[in-house]
Design a protein around this motif. Structure first.
Motif, PDB file in Angstrom:
ATOM      1  N   ILE A 162       9.068   3.865  -3.134  1.00  0.00           N
ATOM      2  CA  ILE A 162       8.370   3.106  -3.950  1.00  0.00           C
ATOM      3  C   ILE A 162       8.384   3.442  -5.458  1.00  0.00           C
ATOM      4  O   ILE A 162       8.756   2.792  -6.311  1.00  0.00           O
ATOM      5  CB  ILE A 162       6.775   2.596  -3.784  1.00  0.00           C
ATOM      6  CG1 ILE A 162       6.213   1.696  -4.689  1.00  0.00           C
ATOM      7  CG2 ILE A 162       5.932   3.940  -3.473  1.00  0.00           C
ATOM      8  CD1 ILE A 162       6.546   0.438  -4.424  1.00  0.00           C
ATOM      9  N   LEU A 166       5.882  -2.486   6.803  1.00  0.00           N
ATOM     10  CA  LEU A 166       6.112  -1.253   5.570  1.00  0.00           C
ATOM     11  C   LEU A 166       6.004   0.132   6.501  1.00  0.00           C
ATOM     12  O   LEU A 166       4.958   0.351   7.244  1.00  0.00           O
ATOM     13  CB  LEU A 166       5.126  -1.093   4.703  1.00  0.00           C
ATOM     14  CG  LEU A 166       5.695  -0.936   3.166  1.00  0.00           C
ATOM     15  CD1 LEU A 166       6.597  -2.356   2.890  1.00  0.00           C
ATOM     16  CD2 LEU A 166       4.513  -1.039   2.325  1.00  0.00           C
ATOM     17  N   LEU A 219      -2.001   3.109  -3.702  1.00  0.00           N
ATOM     18  CA  LEU A 219      -1.442   2.839  -5.028  1.00  0.00           C
ATOM     19  C   LEU A 219      -2.240   1.481  -5.316  1.00  0.00           C
ATOM     20  O   LEU A 219      -2.370   0.605  -4.454  1.00  0.00           O
ATOM     21  CB  LEU A 219       0.025   2.318  -4.510  1.00  0.00           C
ATOM     22  CG  LEU A 219       1.119   2.415  -6.061  1.00  0.00           C
ATOM     23  CD1 LEU A 219       1.070   4.070  -6.437  1.00  0.00           C
ATOM     24  CD2 LEU A 219       2.501   2.375  -5.614  1.00  0.00           C
ATOM     25  N   LEU A 253      -1.021  -1.877  -7.398  1.00  0.00           N
ATOM     26  CA  LEU A 253       0.007  -2.447  -8.347  1.00  0.00           C
ATOM     27  C   LEU A 253      -0.603  -3.644  -9.195  1.00  0.00           C
ATOM     28  O   LEU A 253      -0.108  -4.203  -9.801  1.00  0.00           O
ATOM     29  CB  LEU A 253       1.074  -2.845  -7.243  1.00  0.00           C
ATOM     30  CG  LEU A 253       1.907  -1.969  -6.759  1.00  0.00           C
ATOM     31  CD1 LEU A 253       2.966  -2.516  -5.869  1.00  0.00           C
ATOM     32  CD2 LEU A 253       2.528  -0.955  -7.436  1.00  0.00           C
ATOM     33  N   ILE A 291       0.354  -0.680  -0.805  1.00  0.00           N
ATOM     34  CA  ILE A 291       1.346  -1.371  -1.657  1.00  0.00           C
ATOM     35  C   ILE A 291       1.271  -2.953  -1.468  1.00  0.00           C
ATOM     36  O   ILE A 291       1.533  -3.500  -2.253  1.00  0.00           O
ATOM     37  CB  ILE A 291       2.701  -0.612  -1.165  1.00  0.00           C
ATOM     38  CG1 ILE A 291       2.737   0.769  -1.620  1.00  0.00           C
ATOM     39  CG2 ILE A 291       3.707  -1.319  -1.890  1.00  0.00           C
ATOM     40  CD1 ILE A 291       4.057   1.662  -1.325  1.00  0.00           C
ATOM     41  N   VAL A 311       1.763   5.073 -13.460  1.00  0.00           N
ATOM     42  CA  VAL A 311       2.605   5.715 -12.576  1.00  0.00           C
ATOM     43  C   VAL A 311       2.975   6.965 -12.967  1.00  0.00           C
ATOM     44  O   VAL A 311       2.955   8.147 -12.446  1.00  0.00           O
ATOM     45  CB  VAL A 311       3.284   4.881 -11.488  1.00  0.00           C
ATOM     46  CG1 VAL A 311       3.996   5.828 -10.269  1.00  0.00           C
ATOM     47  CG2 VAL A 311       2.858   3.817 -11.153  1.00  0.00           C
TER      48      VAL A 311
END
Lengths: 505, 341, 338
Positions: B122, B266, C79, C81, C141, C268
C-alpha cells in the motif's frame, strides 16, 4: 543397558550421517552428530526443546549446509552440497509441524501441488491431480473429500493431507515433526497405523516426538540428541520411558511426589457441570487456596478450552462457576482478572507476550490502573518501581528493561509472563503448559516459583500434557479426555508409571 | 449444470441475487433499463473497468494491493501514443503490445520495491501513484492529445441490431475485455504459474518451503496488472477518442472497491474473477439505475461508498461470528432443556 | 506541558528505540533539516526571509494536524485513508452551522456550537470507522477506503461540487490571525501535538495502542479492552481530522470537498520519515513533527524555486520511496553490525 545399534549389519543404510556439525554465529547448534536409517525403518528422533532436532532436519533436507568435515551419504553416495530442490528430487520429504498447507485450496490441489511447481508455465491438469491425490489417500487408507478446501478440515485431516503431499513425490524418507502434537488419541492411533503402512511400503520414516509412549510404540530405534550433541542410538526393545527421559535430559528424575495434603480448606473456585458444546462437557471440580491442581490430558481433550472459559475468554453454554462462594459470570477476561484469576497462555509467542515490545511494557500491561499518578496519567516512576520490583523478585535475567521481550531466553520470557500476572495479585493462577519452549534447566526454576506461590496461599491450576510435570508438582491430578474429566489421582498414593499409562491408554 | 452451480461461492451467489433484485426493480421502475440498447451501453462503458479488475484481482490474490494502476494506465496512454506516432501510426496489434509492455514495466517498478526492499504494497503504490501522476502532469503540462492515429479513433462495431429504441451495438473494448478476462482466468485457474500465485497469497512461508520463486511471482502479479492496466488505458483512449492526463485519476478506488465487493480478500489467497466482475456489475448497474431514475450523480459515490462499507462489515468473518453465536445459543438451549428432562 | 515537551525532545528511550537511541534519531532529522535550509538558502536568496517562515508557519499546521490524525491509526497497525475527506466534512458542518447562524455576521453564539458540532461530526465519523474495524474485523485499509469514498460522495452530494464560504471574522482569525506574533494555527497545532504526545506516552489508551499495534490478540489476553481501544484510535483520528478541517476552513475562508486531498500522501510520508513502523507498534510524536517540518521546508523551497506543482507531487512520491528504501538498507546494515 546401552544397546547402541549404530553398528549392526541388517542391511545397507538409506541415509548415513557422520560428524555433522552446524554453527550459527557463536551458537553451536549441532556438534558432531551421527545419524542413519535403513529403507522402511521407523526411527525416532528424540530430545528436549532446543536440542537441535529441527536443525538436523533442516540440514538433511538441504535448508542448512553442515560445517566442512561432515559425512553425508545417500545409498552410499556422497550427498554434501545438498539443496532443498535436490533433496526433494531424491525423495526426502519433511512434514513440518505447521504443515505448510494452503488453506484456501482444495485437498486434491494441496496434495498434488508438486505438479504446479517450477518456473515453466504448464497447464494444470485438474483431473490428473484429483486422480493422484485420490490414489495417495487410498494408499493411506483414508477418505477425505478431495474438493473440500483445506481450511474446512479438522487438524487431524490436515495432517493426513500433509502426509499425502509428502508421498506424492515418491518419497523414500519422510520426516514427521511432532505430528501428534495436536491429535487426539484415536487420531494418533490412526497415524501410527499409517506410519506402519509406509514402513511396509519400504518408506523410511523419522518420527520426531516428545511423547515417549509413542516413541517406544512406533519405532524400532531411537536417536537421542541433547544440547546439540549426539547422545546415542538405542533399540526400543527393552527401553523404558524413565530411561529415555534420563537420556534426553541428562539427569534422572529423583524428585518425589508432593506429600498428600491433610487439611481441606474451603475451595476458592468450584466448577459445577460446566459445558461448552464441542469443547468440554459436564466438568466439575474445585480448587482451594494453596493447592496445586494438575490438569492433564492430550491436546483436544478440552483442557485449554476449559481454562479459557475460566479466564472469561469464552462463555460456557451451561453449568456454573462458583468463585469464593458466589456464582461468577464472566463477560470477558477483564472480569476474570478483576475477580483475581490469571491465565498464563500455552502460546507465549503469540498470546502470552507482545514479543516486539519492551520487557517493561510487557510486565505492566495487566496493571495499568495501578500506575496512575496525578491527573490519571501513567507515572513513569511508578512503572519503573513496579518493573524493577518484579524483575528482582522473580530473578529475571535481563539487559535493560527497555529491550524487546523477544531478546530474552524462553525461561526468562516465561518469568516475565509470570510477573505480569502475579502483578495483578491473583488468587487463582492458571498455568497452561508453562514449560513449552523452556530449557530443562530453567524448568526447575519455574516450578520452584510455582511451589513458593502455592505456599503463599495462591490456588494454582497447572495444565500440562507431560505426566511427570503434573505428577511431581501437583497435589492432585485431574485427567481429562474428550472433553470430560474422567479420573483423579493423588500423586502421593500412586506411581508416575501408573499416571502415564492412564493418560496414554 | 448443478456441478457448475456448486462451484460458485457464497459471495458470488449473494451478488447474483442482489443484482437480480436490482435489475427486476429497475425494469419495473423504468422503461429504459430493460432494453438491449441500455444493456449494450452498460457493457461498452464497463469494459475498461472490467479489464482493470481482472488485473487487480491477480495482485489481490497474490496478497498485495495496488492503487497506482489507473494513473499508470494514463502514463501508458501517453507513452503508447507517442511511440505509435514515432513508429508512423502503427495498428491495433502494435498498439496493444506496446500498451501491455509499458504497463508491465510500470508494474515491475512496484514489484521491485515491494519484493526487493520489503516495503508494504500500500505504501509503495501510494508513492508510485503520486510519482506517476506528478511526472505525467509535469511532462504533458496537463495537455490532452486529440490527434490520435486514425485506427485508434475509428469505432469498431462487432455486432449491431436495430431496436425501436435505437441501434444496439457491441464495440471493440468488449471483445478485448473478453480476451483479457479469459486470459486472466486461464492464468489463475489453468496455469501452474497462476496456482503458484494463489499459493503465495494463501501461505507465503509454505510457498517458500515448497520452492516457489516468490520474487518471480511478485513480478508476474504486478506485471500482469500493469499489462492489463495498459490495455485498459488504450481501450479508454479509443472509447473517449482522446487522451486526457487525469481522465483515469480516481478510477483505481472504484475498481478496487468493486473487486473487494466481489469477495477478494486483502491479504491474499481468495478471490474469483466471477466475483470481481459481479462486484463491478453491481456498481455499474446501480449507477446506471440511479441515472435512469434521475437521481443526482453526486449521490452516486455516496451510495457506492455506503454499499461497500456495509459489504465489508458483512464479510465472512462477521457472518461467521454471528452464525457461530446463533448456533451456540441454540445449542445452549438444547443443553439446558436436555438437562431439565 | 513544558515538562512533556522537554521529555519528548530529550529523547526518552521509547519503544523500539533499542536499535537507534532516540536522541540520535532526532539528531539525524535535525541534521537533514539544517542541510536543507543551507541548501535552499544557497540556491535562493529569498529563502532565508521572514516571509518564508511565515508561510511555513501558516501552512504547517493543517498538514501537521492531518498527520497527527494519520499517526495513531498507523501506530495501531492500521491506516486511515479517509483523513482528508473527514476533515472536509467537519469543515462543512462548521460552515453550515455558521451559515445558519448568520454567515459573515454570525457571532460567538454560533461559532462555539459550530466548532463543537464540527468536532462531534469528526468523532462520529471516526467512531463508525473504528467500530467497523474493531468489531467486524474488516481490514483498516478497506474500511477507511470505503469511508473515504462515502464521505467524498456525501460531501459532493451536499455541496453539489461547489464550495461554501463567507465566515465571520472570528473564524478568519483562527486561520490567519496571530497571538503575540505567533500564528493562531501554529498555536492550535502545538496544543494538539502536546495532547497527542500526552495521550501516547502517559495514558492507558496510548499504552494500549502501542501494544495492540504489535499484537492485538496478546494485548486482549492481557486484559485490555482492545475493541474499545481500537475504536478510540479512529475516534481520536476523526477528532483530529475535524480540528484540521476547522483550521483549513478558516484559513481559506471557504470549504470545498476535495480540498487537501493531496495531503494524504504527505501525511503517510511524514509518519514514515519520522520512523513510525509501517506495521504498527512503534513510533513517537517528536520525530514525526521534525519530519513534517523537513517536508514543509522542502515544499516551501520548491515553491520558492518556482517548481511546477506536479513535479512537486512526483517528488513527494519519490521521497517516500527513497525514505522506505533507505530504512530498509539501514535495517540491513544495522542487523549485520549487531
Amino acid at each position: 543397558m546401552n544397546n547402541d545399534a549404530t553398528t549392526d549389519e541388517r542391511g545397507p543404510y538409506l541415509l548415513r550421517l557422520e560428524h555433522v556439525s552446524k554453527r550459527f554465529g557463536g551458537v553451536q547448534a549441532l556438534d558432531d552428530i551421527s545419524f542413519n536409517i535403513r529403507p522402511g525403518e521407523v526411527l525416532c528422533l528424540a530430545g528436549e526443546n532446543g536440542c537441535g532436532k529441527s536443525t538436523l532436519i533442516k540440514t538433511i533436507s538441504g535448508v542448512h549446509r553442515p560445517e566442512p568435515g561432515a559425512v553425508m551419504e545417500w545409498e552410499g553416495q556422497d550427498m554434501t552440497g545438498l539443496d532443498p530442490a535436490r533433496a526433494r528430487a531424491m525423495g526426502i520429504q519433511v512434514i513440518w509441524q505447521d504443515l505448510a498447507l494452503f488453506p484456501e485450496m482444495s485437498v486434491a490441489e494441496n496434495i498434488a501441488f508438486e505438479r504446479n511447481l517450477g518456473a515453466r508455465p504448464r497447464v494444470v491438469d485438474a483431473a490428473a491431480m484429483r486422480r493422484e491425490a485420490g490414489a495417495i489417500l487410498e494408499r493411506l487408507g483414508v477418505s477425505i473429500p478431495l474438493d473440500a478446501p483445506v481450511r474446512s478440515l479438522s487438524i487431524a485431516n490436515r495432517q493426513l493431507v500433509a502426509i499425502a503431499r509428502a508421498l506424492v513425490a515418491d518419497a523414500r524418507l519422510v520426516f514427521m515433526d511432532e505430528p501428534t502434537a495436536s491429535l487426539s488419541q484415536k487420531e494418533t492411533d490412526a497415524l501410527i497405523a499409517i506410519v506402519r503402512r509406509l514402513s511396509e511400503q519400504n518408506i523410511a520414516v523419522v518420527f520426531v516426538s516428545h511423547r515417549l509412549a509413542e516413541v517406544l510404540e512406533i519405532s524400532s530405534r531411537v536417536t537421542v540428541l541433547r544440547d546439540g550433541r549426539y547422545v546415542g542410538t538405542y533399540s526400543t526393545e527393552g527401553m523404558t520411558q524413565a530411561r529415555l527421559t534420563e537420556l534426553m535430559t541428562g539427569s534422572s528424575f529423583d524428585y518425589a511426589a508432593r506429600p498428600e495434603r491433610t487439611d481441606r480448606p474451603a475451595p476458592i473456585l468450584s466448577v459445577k457441570n460446566l459445558t461448552r458444546e464441542g469443547e468440554y462437557r459436564d466438568v466439575s471440580f474445585d480448587i482451594a487456596p494453596g493447592e496445586v491442581v494438575g490438569l492433564t490430558g492430550r491436546l483436544g481433550s478440552g483442557r485449554t478450552e476449559l481454562a479459557l472459559s475460566l479466564f472469561g475468554m469464552t462463555r460456557p453454554d451451561a453449568g456454573e462457576i462458583i468463585w469464593q462462594g458466589r456464582p461468577l459470570r464472566l463477560q470477558s477476561n477483564r472480569d476474570a482478572i478483576r475477580a483475581g484469576i490469571a491465565y498464563v497462555s500455552e502460546d507465549r509467542l503469540s498470546l502470552g507476550l507482545v514479543q516486539p515490545q519492551s520487557i517493561a511494557d510487557n510486565t505492566v500491561v495487566t496493571v495499568l490502573d495501578r500506575l496512575l499518578g496525578p491527573g490519571k496519567l501513567l507515572s513513569p516512576k511508578k512503572k519503573k518501581r513496579l518493573v524493577d520490583d518484579w524483575i528482582d523478585r522473580l530473578r529475571v535475567k535481563i539487559g535493560a528493561a527497555g529491550d524487546p521481550v523477544s531478546t530474552l531466553s524462553g525461561g526468562n520470557q516465561q518469568r516475565i509472563v509470570l510477573a505480569k500476572w502475579l502483578a495483578t495479585e491473583p488468587k487463582l493462577l492458571i498455568l497452561d503448559s508453562p514449560t513449552v519452549g523452556v530449557d530443562v534447566g530453567a524448568r526447575a526454576g519455574i516450578f520452584a516459583i510455582v511451589d513458593q506461590l502455592a505456599k503463599d496461599g495462591l490456588a494454582i491450576l497447572l495444565i500440562s500434557d507431560e505426566a511427570p510435570e503434573v505428577y511431581f508438582n501437583a497435589d492432585r491430578i485431574l485427567h481429562m479426555r474428550d472433553g470430560r474429566l474422567i479420573e483423579e489421582f493423588i500423586p502421593a498414593r500412586t506411581t508416575l508409571d501408573h499416571v502415564e499409562e492412564a493418560i496414554h491408554a | 449444470m448443478p456441478r457448475f452451480l456448486s462451484s460458485i461461492g457464497a459471495t458470488e451467489r449473494w451478488l447474483i441475487l442482489v443484482i437480480a433484485c436490482i435489475c427486476i426493480g429497475l425494469s419495473l421502475a423504468t422503461d429504459t433499463f430493460f432494453t438491449l440498447v441500455n444493456a449494450f451501453d452498460l457493457l461498452n462503458s464497463s469494459a475498461v473497468n472490467v479489464i482493470f479488475a481482472a488485473g487487480l484481482l491477480v495482485v489481490l490474490v497474490a496478497g498485495g494491493i495496488d492503487i497506482s494502476f489507473a494513473v499508470g494506465a494514463s502514463v501508458v496512454q501517453y507513452l503508447a501514443v507517442i511511440a505509435l506516432m514515432k513508429l508512423g501510426g502503427g495498428n491495433w496489434a502494435i498498439g496493444l503490445i506496446l500498451a501491455a509492455f509499458f504497463g508491465f514495466c510500470l508494474g515491475a517498478v512496484n514489484a521491485t520495491l515491494i519484493y526487493h526492499f520489503r516495503i508494504i504494497s500500500i505504501v509503495v503504490t501510494i508513492a508510485t501513484f503520486n510519482l506517476f501522476f506528478g511526472l505525467l502532469m509535469f511532462f504533458t503540462g496537463g495537455v490532452s492529445i486529440y490527434l490520435l492515429p486514425d485506427w485508434m479513433t475509428r469505432r469498431v462495431i462487432l455486432f449491431e441490431h436495430e431496436t425501436p429504441a435505437g441501434w444496439a451495438e457491441i464495440t471493440l473494448p468488449v471483445l478485448v475485455m473478453a480476451v483479457v478476462v479469459l486470459a486472466t482466468w486461464f492464468l489463475m485457474r489453468k496455469l501452474s504459474l497462476g496456482r503458484q500465485i494463489f499459493a503465495m497469497g494463501d501461505n507465503v512461508e509454505g510457498a517458500r518451503r515448497l520452492g516457489i520463486n516468490i520474487g518471480a511471482m511478485h513480478y508476474l502479479a504486478y506485471g500482469w496488472l500493469g499489462a492489463c492496466a495498459g490495455i485498459a488505458g488504450l481501450m479508454q483512449a479509443h472509447y473517449a477518442q482522446e487522451v486526457v492526463p487525469n481522465a483515469l485519476y480516481g478510477r483505481e478506488l472504484e475498481v478496487l472497491a468493486a473487486v473487494v465487493l466481489g469477495g477478494a480478500r486483502l491479504g491474499g489467497g481468495r478471490g474469483t474473477l466471477l466475483g470481481a466482475i459481479l462486484g463491478l456489475a453491481l456498481v455499474a448497474i446501480t449507477q446506471n439505475g440511479l441515472n435512469l431514475l434521475g437521481v443526482s450523480p453526486y449521490a452516486f459515490r455516496m451510495i457506492v461508498g455506503f454499499i461497500i462499507l456495509v459489504a465489508i462489515s458483512m464479510s465472512g468473518e462477521t457472518l461467521g461470528f454471528l452464525t457461530e453465536r446463533m448456533r451456540r445459543s441454540r445449542r445452549a438451549d438444547d443443553v439446558a432443556s436436555g438437562g431439565a428432562e | 506541558m513544558k515538562q512533556i515537551l522537554a521529555q519528548l525532545l530529550s529523547g526518552k528511550p521509547g519503544p523500539g528505540a533499542a536499535s537507534v537511541p532516540a536522541a540520535r534519531e532526532n539528531l539525524a532529522l535535525v541534521a537533514v533539516l539544517f542541510g536543507l535550509v543551507v541548501l535552499f538558502s544557497a540556491i535562493s536568496d529569498r529563502f532565508l526571509t521572514g516571509a518564508t517562515f511565515a508561510s511555513i508557519a501558516y501552512q504547517l499546521p493543517e498538514l501537521g494536524l492531518l498527520t497527527l490524525a494519520m499517526l495513531i491509526p498507523i501506530l495501531s497497525g492500521g491506516l486511515n485513508l479517509a483523513v482528508t475527506f473527514s476533515a472536509n466534512i467537519s469543515g462543512l458542518v462548521l460552515a453550515w452551522v455558521l451559515m445558519w447562524g448568520g454567515g459573515a455576521d454570525a457571532g460567538l453564539t454560533a461559532l462555539i456550537p459550530a466548532i463543537i458540532l464540527a468536532l462531534v461530526s469528526g468523532a462520529v465519523i471516526g467512531w463508525v470507522l473504528g467500530a467497523v474495524v474493531a468489531y467486524t474485523g474488516a481490514h483498516p485499509i478497506l474500511a477507511s477506503l470505503a469511508m473515504m469514498i462515502f464521505l467524498r460522495g456525501l460531501g459532493e452530494f451536499l455541496t453539489r461540487g461547489g464550495s461554501v464560504s463567507g465566515f465571520p471574522p472570528e473564524v478568519t482569525w483562527l486561520g490567519q490571525g496571530n497571538v503575540m506574533g505567533i500564528p493562531v494555527p501554529l498555536v492550535i497545532f502545538a496544543l494538539c501535538v502536546g495532547i497527542w504526545a500526552l495521550i501516547l506516552t502517559r495514558t492507558r489508551l496510548g499504552f494500549a495502542i502501542y501494544q495492540l499495534g504489535s499484537n492485538l490478540e496478546a494485548t486482549r489476553y492481557s486484559g485490555i479492552n482492545t475493541r474499545w481501544a481500537l475504536t478510540m484510535v479512529y475516534v481520536l483520528s476523526g477528532i483530529m481530522c475535524a480540528v484540521a478541517g476547522i483550521v483549513m476552513a478558516s484559513r481559506f475562508n471557504s470549504v470545498r470537498v476535495g480540498h487537501g486531498e493531496a495531503y494524504l500522501l504527505i501525511t503517510v510520508l511524514a509518519c514514515f520519515l519520522g520512523r513510525v513502523d509501517p506495521f504498527g507498534g512503534f513510533g513517537r510524536v517528536a520525530p514525526v513533527i521534525l519530519a513534517l517540518v523537513i517536508l514543509q521546508v522542502i515544499g516551501s523551497g520548491l515553491n520558492l524555486l518556482g517548481t511546477n506543482q506536479h513535479l512537486a507531487t512526483a517528488l513527494w512520491g519519490g521521497i517516500l520511496i527513497s525514505v522506505m528504501v533507505m530504512r530498509f538498507i539501514w535495517g540491513r546494515v544495522a542487523g549485520r553490525m549487531r
